[in-house]
Design a protein around this motif. Structure first.
Motif, PDB file in Angstrom:
ATOM      1  N   ARG A 183       0.931  -1.138  -0.061  1.00  0.00           N
ATOM      2  CA  ARG A 183       0.025   0.069   0.028  1.00  0.00           C
ATOM      3  C   ARG A 183       1.121   1.057   0.138  1.00  0.00           C
ATOM      4  NH1 ARG A 183      -2.225   3.844   3.384  1.00  0.00           N
ATOM      5  NH2 ARG A 183      -4.335   4.401   3.012  1.00  0.00           N
ATOM      6  N   GLU A 184       1.904   1.196   0.939  1.00  0.00           N
ATOM      7  CA  GLU A 184       2.896   2.334   0.716  1.00  0.00           C
ATOM      8  C   GLU A 184       3.278   2.494  -0.427  1.00  0.00           C
ATOM      9  OE1 GLU A 184       6.659   4.103   3.366  1.00  0.00           O
ATOM     10  OE2 GLU A 184       5.952   1.907   3.260  1.00  0.00           O
ATOM     11  N   TYR A 185       3.906   1.509  -1.223  1.00  0.00           N
ATOM     12  CA  TYR A 185       4.579   1.669  -2.398  1.00  0.00           C
ATOM     13  C   TYR A 185       3.600   2.148  -3.378  1.00  0.00           C
ATOM     14  CZ  TYR A 185       6.183   0.256  -6.996  1.00  0.00           C
ATOM     15  OH  TYR A 185       6.480   0.186  -8.161  1.00  0.00           O
ATOM     16  N   VAL A 186       2.310   1.955  -3.691  1.00  0.00           N
ATOM     17  CA  VAL A 186       1.435   2.055  -4.336  1.00  0.00           C
ATOM     18  C   VAL A 186       1.141   3.704  -4.319  1.00  0.00           C
ATOM     19  CG1 VAL A 186      -1.290   1.717  -5.200  1.00  0.00           C
ATOM     20  CG2 VAL A 186       0.262  -0.126  -4.772  1.00  0.00           C
ATOM     21  N   LEU A 187       0.972   4.314  -3.141  1.00  0.00           N
ATOM     22  CA  LEU A 187       0.459   5.593  -2.907  1.00  0.00           C
ATOM     23  C   LEU A 187       1.670   6.473  -3.288  1.00  0.00           C
ATOM     24  CD1 LEU A 187      -0.854   5.393   0.944  1.00  0.00           C
ATOM     25  CD2 LEU A 187      -2.109   5.850  -1.118  1.00  0.00           C
ATOM     26  N   TRP A 188       2.945   5.834  -2.956  1.00  0.00           N
ATOM     27  CA  TRP A 188       4.172   6.731  -3.534  1.00  0.00           C
ATOM     28  C   TRP A 188       4.230   6.688  -5.074  1.00  0.00           C
ATOM     29  CZ3 TRP A 188       8.114   4.840  -6.453  1.00  0.00           C
ATOM     30  CH2 TRP A 188       9.120   5.734  -6.629  1.00  0.00           C
ATOM     31  N   ARG A 189       3.857   5.418  -5.580  1.00  0.00           N
ATOM     32  CA  ARG A 189       4.227   5.463  -7.106  1.00  0.00           C
ATOM     33  C   ARG A 189       3.006   6.537  -7.676  1.00  0.00           C
ATOM     34  NH1 ARG A 189       1.215   0.416  -9.321  1.00  0.00           N
ATOM     35  NH2 ARG A 189      -0.544   1.819  -9.014  1.00  0.00           N
ATOM     36  N   ASP A 190       1.870   6.657  -7.110  1.00  0.00           N
ATOM     37  CA  ASP A 190       0.879   7.298  -7.705  1.00  0.00           C
ATOM     38  C   ASP A 190       1.019   8.933  -7.064  1.00  0.00           C
ATOM     39  OD1 ASP A 190      -0.240   5.303  -9.053  1.00  0.00           O
ATOM     40  OD2 ASP A 190      -1.644   4.892  -7.507  1.00  0.00           O
ATOM     41  N   GLY A 191       2.017   9.279  -6.472  1.00  0.00           N
ATOM     42  CA  GLY A 191       2.188  10.747  -6.072  1.00  0.00           C
ATOM     43  C   GLY A 191       1.296  11.003  -4.903  1.00  0.00           C
ATOM     44  N   HIS A 192       0.887  10.089  -4.294  1.00  0.00           N
ATOM     45  CA  HIS A 192      -0.084  10.473  -3.195  1.00  0.00           C
ATOM     46  C   HIS A 192      -1.513  11.308  -3.851  1.00  0.00           C
ATOM     47  CE1 HIS A 192       2.877   9.096  -0.774  1.00  0.00           C
ATOM     48  NE2 HIS A 192       2.360   8.710   0.265  1.00  0.00           N
ATOM     49  N   GLN A 193      -1.958  10.935  -5.037  1.00  0.00           N
ATOM     50  CA  GLN A 193      -2.986  11.847  -5.514  1.00  0.00           C
ATOM     51  C   GLN A 193      -3.804  10.673  -6.095  1.00  0.00           C
ATOM     52  OE1 GLN A 193      -2.148  13.947  -9.370  1.00  0.00           O
ATOM     53  NE2 GLN A 193      -3.108  15.775  -8.365  1.00  0.00           N
ATOM     54  N   CYS A 194      -5.241  11.153  -6.111  1.00  0.00           N
ATOM     55  CA  CYS A 194      -6.317  10.272  -6.531  1.00  0.00           C
ATOM     56  C   CYS A 194      -6.024  10.435  -7.937  1.00  0.00           C
ATOM     57  CB  CYS A 194      -7.779  10.773  -6.196  1.00  0.00           C
ATOM     58  SG  CYS A 194      -9.139   9.928  -6.951  1.00  0.00           S
ATOM     59  N   GLN A 195      -5.951   8.951  -8.704  1.00  0.00           N
ATOM     60  CA  GLN A 195      -5.662   8.759 -10.105  1.00  0.00           C
ATOM     61  C   GLN A 195      -7.259   8.838 -10.967  1.00  0.00           C
ATOM     62  OE1 GLN A 195      -2.545   8.351 -11.254  1.00  0.00           O
ATOM     63  NE2 GLN A 195      -2.269   9.280  -9.190  1.00  0.00           N
ATOM     64  N   TRP A 196      -8.195   8.843 -10.106  1.00  0.00           N
ATOM     65  CA  TRP A 196      -9.571   8.981 -10.807  1.00  0.00           C
ATOM     66  C   TRP A 196      -9.964  10.351 -11.101  1.00  0.00           C
ATOM     67  CZ3 TRP A 196     -12.466   5.416 -13.310  1.00  0.00           C
ATOM     68  CH2 TRP A 196     -13.758   6.240 -13.778  1.00  0.00           C
ATOM     69  N   CYS A 197     -10.143  11.354 -10.126  1.00  0.00           N
ATOM     70  CA  CYS A 197     -10.286  12.524 -10.150  1.00  0.00           C
ATOM     71  C   CYS A 197      -9.225  13.688 -10.323  1.00  0.00           C
ATOM     72  CB  CYS A 197     -11.314  13.009  -9.015  1.00  0.00           C
ATOM     73  SG  CYS A 197     -10.583  13.260  -7.371  1.00  0.00           S
ATOM     74  N   GLN A 198      -8.055  13.039  -9.974  1.00  0.00           N
ATOM     75  CA  GLN A 198      -6.666  13.972 -10.181  1.00  0.00           C
ATOM     76  C   GLN A 198      -6.729  14.884  -8.877  1.00  0.00           C
ATOM     77  OE1 GLN A 198      -4.311  12.865 -11.895  1.00  0.00           O
ATOM     78  NE2 GLN A 198      -5.433  11.205 -12.624  1.00  0.00           N
ATOM     79  N   GLY A 199      -7.502  14.600  -8.018  1.00  0.00           N
ATOM     80  CA  GLY A 199      -7.415  15.573  -6.683  1.00  0.00           C
ATOM     81  C   GLY A 199      -8.612  16.623  -6.687  1.00  0.00           C
ATOM     82  N   ARG A 200      -9.640  16.643  -7.990  1.00  0.00           N
ATOM     83  CA  ARG A 200     -10.583  17.467  -7.821  1.00  0.00           C
ATOM     84  C   ARG A 200     -11.612  17.544  -6.962  1.00  0.00           C
ATOM     85  NH1 ARG A 200      -9.764  16.211 -13.331  1.00  0.00           N
ATOM     86  NH2 ARG A 200     -11.201  14.637 -13.223  1.00  0.00           N
ATOM     87  N   SER A 201     -11.603  16.365  -6.299  1.00  0.00           N
ATOM     88  CA  SER A 201     -12.868  16.323  -5.103  1.00  0.00           C
ATOM     89  C   SER A 201     -12.292  16.774  -4.029  1.00  0.00           C
ATOM     90  CB  SER A 201     -12.991  14.931  -4.953  1.00  0.00           C
ATOM     91  OG  SER A 201     -11.979  14.194  -4.236  1.00  0.00           O
ATOM     92  N   LYS A 202     -11.150  17.171  -3.712  1.00  0.00           N
ATOM     93  CA  LYS A 202     -10.636  17.968  -2.424  1.00  0.00           C
ATOM     94  C   LYS A 202     -10.742  16.866  -1.320  1.00  0.00           C
ATOM     95  CE  LYS A 202     -10.027  21.655  -4.775  1.00  0.00           C
ATOM     96  NZ  LYS A 202      -8.430  21.931  -5.252  1.00  0.00           N
ATOM     97  N   ASP A 203     -10.814  15.566  -1.385  1.00  0.00           N
ATOM     98  CA  ASP A 203     -10.743  14.810  -0.369  1.00  0.00           C
ATOM     99  C   ASP A 203      -9.609  14.181   0.062  1.00  0.00           C
ATOM    100  OD1 ASP A 203     -11.418  12.669   1.450  1.00  0.00           O
ATOM    101  OD2 ASP A 203     -12.933  11.864   0.264  1.00  0.00           O
ATOM    102  N   ALA A 204      -8.987  14.545   1.171  1.00  0.00           N
ATOM    103  CA  ALA A 204      -7.531  14.157   1.676  1.00  0.00           C
ATOM    104  C   ALA A 204      -7.454  12.738   2.112  1.00  0.00           C
ATOM    105  CB  ALA A 204      -7.395  15.149   2.782  1.00  0.00           C
ATOM    106  N   VAL A 205      -8.619  11.983   2.169  1.00  0.00           N
ATOM    107  CA  VAL A 205      -8.489  10.582   2.687  1.00  0.00           C
ATOM    108  C   VAL A 205      -7.999   9.721   1.423  1.00  0.00           C
ATOM    109  CG1 VAL A 205      -9.535   8.587   3.630  1.00  0.00           C
ATOM    110  CG2 VAL A 205     -10.025  10.964   4.525  1.00  0.00           C
TER     111      VAL A 205
END
Length: 289
Positions: A183-205
């Motif tokens: 899980r930690e590796y996947v979060l780092w690989r994706d830059g700790h950003q939602c890959q579906w909305c690219q952060g547009r939802s402003k959801d921090a979880v």
């Protein structure tokens, strides 16, 4: 089209044309011993004339190609499709078994540690592919006097495919080296950003979502993607995983082929004489030459 022939002693002969087969049957010189593939047995006669027949097998994880030829013509061609649902069916069975066990025999201790696999054990999906290759090879040897069998396989350097610059000790260090868990590796690989909305939802979880079902895709990083909590709930409601672009195409087939190529060769060589192993890149180079 050819009709396959056995002599009166059940020995294989060269196939004949449909016209000649009709004449043999009409003259009561032969009888039908198999309808598929259509095979006749002579009621009398000698060993017959035989040519050198070469069988070529194009091994694969989804399709098997077969071709039996003489020096001048093709005697037999076929393409066999392999099953791809075994892993999913076994995973479903495992879920039902565990649920039933928890409902009815919850007092029993788990017995996962006392199950031993026999030497040479293969996963059922891989074992099916091995058995299918052996089955189709036996089929051709039952209808044609094959004198030489050539198995074409492929060899893959998976780490080189993913990281062309890799060399030396780099082969010993996987992409998850230094991370606590997948899980930690996947979060780092994706830059700790939602890959579906690219952060547009402003959801921090952030959550890690399975692109393909866990029971078929597993917990491999290639099957996981970072999504926010809002998008995670949306994906579970709408099931739009097919729109997600994987970080890697996956190398399940290449991995299985690496296991199968030697298993197929060793078992076919134990059954039939004059078996050879070649690699696809050599076949391609020969065709271009």
């Amino acid at each position: 089209m050819f009709i396959f022939i056995l002599n009166c002693h059940h020995q294989l002969l060269m196939p004949c044309s449909p016209r000649k087969a009709r004449l043999l049957l009409k003259g009561k010189k032969a009888k039908i011993v198999s309808m598929e593939p259509f095979t006749l047995q002579l009621l009398s006669g000698s060993s017959g004339y035989k040519q050198e027949v070469s069988l070529g097998i194009d091994a694969g994880t989804h399709t098997i190609g077969l071709s039996a030829t003489t020096e001048k013509q093709v005697l037999f061609e076929a393409e066999a499709k392999l099953r791809t649902d075994i892993q999913e069916l076994l995973a479903t069975r495992r879920q039902f078994r565990r649920a039933r066990r928890n409902r009815k025999t919850g007092y029993r201790q788990a017995r996962f540690q006392n199950r031993k696999k026999p030497q040479g054990w293969l996963p059922p999906s891989v074992q099916h592919r091995l058995d299918a290759h052996l089955k189709v090879i036996r089929l051709v040897h039952r209808i044609l006097p094959v004198s030489k069998t050539t198995i074409e396989v492929a060899q893959f350097d998976l780490q080189k495919i993913q990281h062309p610059e890799i060399e030396g000790p780099g082969y010993q260090h996987g992409p998850q080296q230094g991370f606590w868990n997948v899980r930690e590796y996947v979060l780092w690989r994706d830059g700790h950003q939602c890959q579906w909305c690219q952060g547009r939802s402003k959801d921090a979880v952030l959550n890690v979502h399975h692109i393909e079902s866990r029971k078929t895709g597993g917990d491999r990083p290639e099957n996981l993607i970072t999504v926010c909590k809002t998008c995670h709930a949306l994906l579970h409601r709408t099931h739009q995983e097919q729109k997600i672009t994987r970080k890697s195409n996956g190398f399940r087939d290449a991995t299985q082929m690496g296991v199968l190529r030697w298993k197929i060769y060793e078992q076919v060589k134990a059954l039939f004489p004059h078996v050879h192993l070649i690699y696809g890149y050599r076949t391609s180079a020969t065709r271009l030459a």
